[in-house]
Motif scaffolding. Structure first.
Motif, short mmCIF file in Angstrom:
data_model
loop_
_atom_site.label_atom_id
_atom_site.label_comp_id
_atom_site.label_asym_id
_atom_site.label_seq_id
_atom_site.Cartn_x
_atom_site.Cartn_y
_atom_site.Cartn_z
N ALA A 170 -64.68 17.88 29.60
CA ALA A 170 -64.10 18.77 28.59
C ALA A 170 -62.63 19.02 28.86
O ALA A 170 -61.80 18.94 27.94
N SER A 171 -62.28 19.29 30.13
CA SER A 171 -60.87 19.60 30.40
C SER A 171 -60.03 18.33 30.31
O SER A 171 -58.88 18.38 29.88
N LEU A 172 -60.61 17.20 30.70
CA LEU A 172 -59.89 15.94 30.63
C LEU A 172 -59.48 15.63 29.19
O LEU A 172 -58.32 15.28 28.91
N VAL A 173 -60.44 15.80 28.28
CA VAL A 173 -60.14 15.53 26.88
C VAL A 173 -59.02 16.44 26.40
O VAL A 173 -58.09 16.01 25.71
N GLN A 174 -59.10 17.71 26.84
CA GLN A 174 -58.07 18.67 26.45
C GLN A 174 -56.69 18.24 26.95
O GLN A 174 -55.71 18.23 26.22
N VAL A 175 -56.64 17.83 28.24
CA VAL A 175 -55.37 17.43 28.84
C VAL A 175 -54.84 16.18 28.15
O VAL A 175 -53.66 16.10 27.78
N VAL A 176 -55.72 15.19 27.96
CA VAL A 176 -55.31 13.95 27.30
C VAL A 176 -54.72 14.25 25.93
O VAL A 176 -53.67 13.73 25.54
N GLU A 177 -55.37 15.17 25.21
CA GLU A 177 -54.90 15.53 23.89
C GLU A 177 -53.49 16.12 23.95
O GLU A 177 -52.60 15.74 23.18
N MET A 178 -53.26 17.02 24.93
CA MET A 178 -51.95 17.67 25.03
C MET A 178 -50.88 16.65 25.42
O MET A 178 -49.77 16.65 24.87
N VAL A 179 -51.23 15.76 26.38
CA VAL A 179 -50.25 14.78 26.84
C VAL A 179 -49.85 13.84 25.70
O VAL A 179 -48.67 13.58 25.46
N ILE A 180 -50.84 13.35 24.96
CA ILE A 180 -50.54 12.43 23.86
C ILE A 180 -49.70 13.13 22.81
O ILE A 180 -48.74 12.58 22.28
N LYS A 181 -50.02 14.39 22.55
CA LYS A 181 -49.29 15.14 21.53
C LYS A 181 -47.81 15.23 21.90
O LYS A 181 -46.93 15.12 21.06
N LYS A 182 -47.57 15.43 23.23
CA LYS A 182 -46.20 15.58 23.71
C LYS A 182 -45.48 14.23 23.74
O LYS A 182 -44.34 14.11 23.29
N LEU A 183 -46.15 13.22 24.28
CA LEU A 183 -45.47 11.94 24.52
C LEU A 183 -45.36 11.09 23.26
O LEU A 183 -44.34 10.45 23.04
N SER A 184 -46.44 11.04 22.49
CA SER A 184 -46.41 10.14 21.34
C SER A 184 -47.06 10.79 20.13
O SER A 184 -48.25 10.63 19.88
N PRO A 185 -46.27 11.55 19.38
CA PRO A 185 -46.82 12.24 18.21
C PRO A 185 -47.46 11.27 17.22
O PRO A 185 -48.43 11.62 16.54
N ALA A 186 -46.94 10.03 17.17
CA ALA A 186 -47.49 9.07 16.21
C ALA A 186 -48.93 8.74 16.57
O ALA A 186 -49.83 8.75 15.72
N LEU A 187 -49.14 8.45 17.87
CA LEU A 187 -50.50 8.13 18.33
C LEU A 187 -51.42 9.34 18.14
O LEU A 187 -52.57 9.21 17.75
#
Lengths: 192, 241
Positions: free
Chosen positions: A80-97
């Motif tokens: 659960a926390s991994l998915v949350q972290v992955v979501e935040m990282v992707i949002k920050k690094l690559s808004p398109a993805l």
């Protein structure tokens, strides 16, 4: 090397998560209506599966030997926390993805395929590399099943189906036929 | 492009947890219990928890044990979630629910391992996977998190029984056709050629498809009859006028 190839092929087609083991059926029935959403879901799923494989290897190697009864709880919290972290990282690094994967990411938390991967990996005592290959294979298998299903559903969209059979029952019938076809892969590896 | 679909619709097939019943005032306690049996059956009507329904129903014994384990987890977590609903902050409620559920699943898994080791082995990873069964999380989110303890337990008992009913239907059909036995007792004698496909993965998909078709057919027939009766009433009224 042969072992890794075996793990990959076995998890992708012979023991396909969706069609042979009934894991991750929710997205399989829910988002298999269109090809592009199916591909996105498959990619998001594969991504989380790989991250989970690494995290579970870490847990198994360093944390769980001292508290084995916490296995299930540890897995689900980490996922659960991994998915949350992955979501935040992707949002920050690559808004398109992030826009492309969109809402599919958080849903994966309660996808049975991810927790099942963690449990299988533990039961079979896979190492880091084997675990990652297993995750890639399973992800590819999920994507393959989603893609085939989405293509068929786009094809029959205008078909004249009896009123009662429309919806889930029809999808399940197609899934059954696909599962029959995938059973043919069972002889693929035992022969060699 | 992804804006128009809500997460609840995408998750767990066609209907998510949001398809369940919200809090309703002034329902008799019997209603909380009975609705899960058939009318809002979690598997056959709401299409939740399909993974275990397909995966472990290749024999009646496996289905029954899985049904009982899920029933126990559902009732236990509904009780605990409902009792502690005032102490769980809204932001972390899903995580808290999952933790509570995971605790009960751990208990169930250890109990099964000790009591019925053979069946525990046959069910494999699917006992642990009760954690991610959408029926359980769905009931916590839709019912137990906002209703008093008594009603939540009744609701959980109803939904758990509904799940068990669906599991037993699937398990009976698949075992009778696929192995020619019921609970291991041979039914048809040695002349019967079992439909092996029914106990293999494709049989699960086909059986559920036909069960859903039957349910849809009954619903449709009922709707047609209701419409016909209505038309009849209208005709009578018109003739009277």
């Amino acid at each position: 090397m042969g072992d890794l190839a075996w793990i990959f092929l076995s998890s992708m087609v012979v023991n396909n998560f969706t069609l042979m083991l009934f894991l991750g059926l929710c997205p399989f029935l829910g988002v298999s209506g269109r090809i592009d959403t199916a591909i996105r879901m498959g990619v998001a799923d594969t991504f989380v599966l790989i991250m989970t494989a690494v995290a579970v290897w870490f847990l198994n190697a360093f944390v769980l030997p001292s508290a084995p009864y916490l296995r299930l709880i540890a897995f689900i919290i980490v996922i659960a926390s991994l998915v949350q972290v992955v979501e935040m990282v992707i949002k920050k690094l690559s808004p398109a993805l992030f826009r492309a994967l969109g809402i599919y990411l958080p849903l994966i938390t309660t996808n049975c395929a991810v927790l099942a991967l963690a449990i299988f990996q533990t039961n079979r005592e896979y190492g880091l590399l084997e675990g990652v290959v297993f995750a890639i294979g399973s992800g590819a298998g999920l994507t393959l099943a989603l893609l085939v299903m989405a293509s068929i559903r786009e094809g029959i969209e205008l078909a004249d189906v009896p009123e009662v059979a429309k919806g889930t029952a029809l999808v399940l019938l197609i899934a059954g036929s696909l599962s029959l076809a995938f059973m043919g892969f069972a002889g693929l590896l035992s022969a060699s | 492009m992804s804006g128009e679909v809500s997460p609840a619709d995408l998750h767990c097939g066609a209907h998510g947890a949001s398809a369940g019943v919200g809090p309703r005032r002034a329902v008799p306690p019997g209603e909380d219990l009975v609705k899960g049996f058939w009318r809002e059956n979690p598997v056959l009507v709401q299409l939740l928890g399909l993974c275990p329904t397909l995966a472990v129903t290749n024999s009646v014994a496996n289905s029954a044990v899985m049904g009982i384990a899920t029933f126990f987890v559902l009732v236990g977590s509904s009780l605990l979630v409902s009792a502690s609903r005032r102490f769980i902050p809204n932001e972390v409620r899903i995580t808290s629910y999952i933790l509570i559920i995971a605790t009960f699943v751990s208990i169930a898994e250890m109990a099964l391992q000790a009591l019925v080791p053979d069946i525990h082995k046959a069910l494999g990873a699917f006992v642990a996977l009760i954690v991610v069964n959408c029926i359980i999380l769905g009931r916590q989110e839709a019912f137990a998190g906002r209703n008093p303890v008594g009603r939540s337990v009744l609701d959980a008992v109803g939904m758990g029984s509904g799940f068990m009913i669906a599991m037993l239907i699937m398990g009976s059909v698949r075992e009778v056709l696929g192995s020619g036995t019921f609970l291991g007792v041979s039914l048809f004698g040695p002349g019967f050629e079992p439909w092996v496909i029914m106990v293999l993965p494709p049989g699960g998909f086909f059986t559920l498809a036909f069960v859903l078709l039957t349910v849809a057919w009954f619903k449709r027939r009922k709707a047609l009859k209701a419409r016909e009766a209505e038309r009849h009433d209208v005709a009578v009224v018109e003739r009277a006028a």
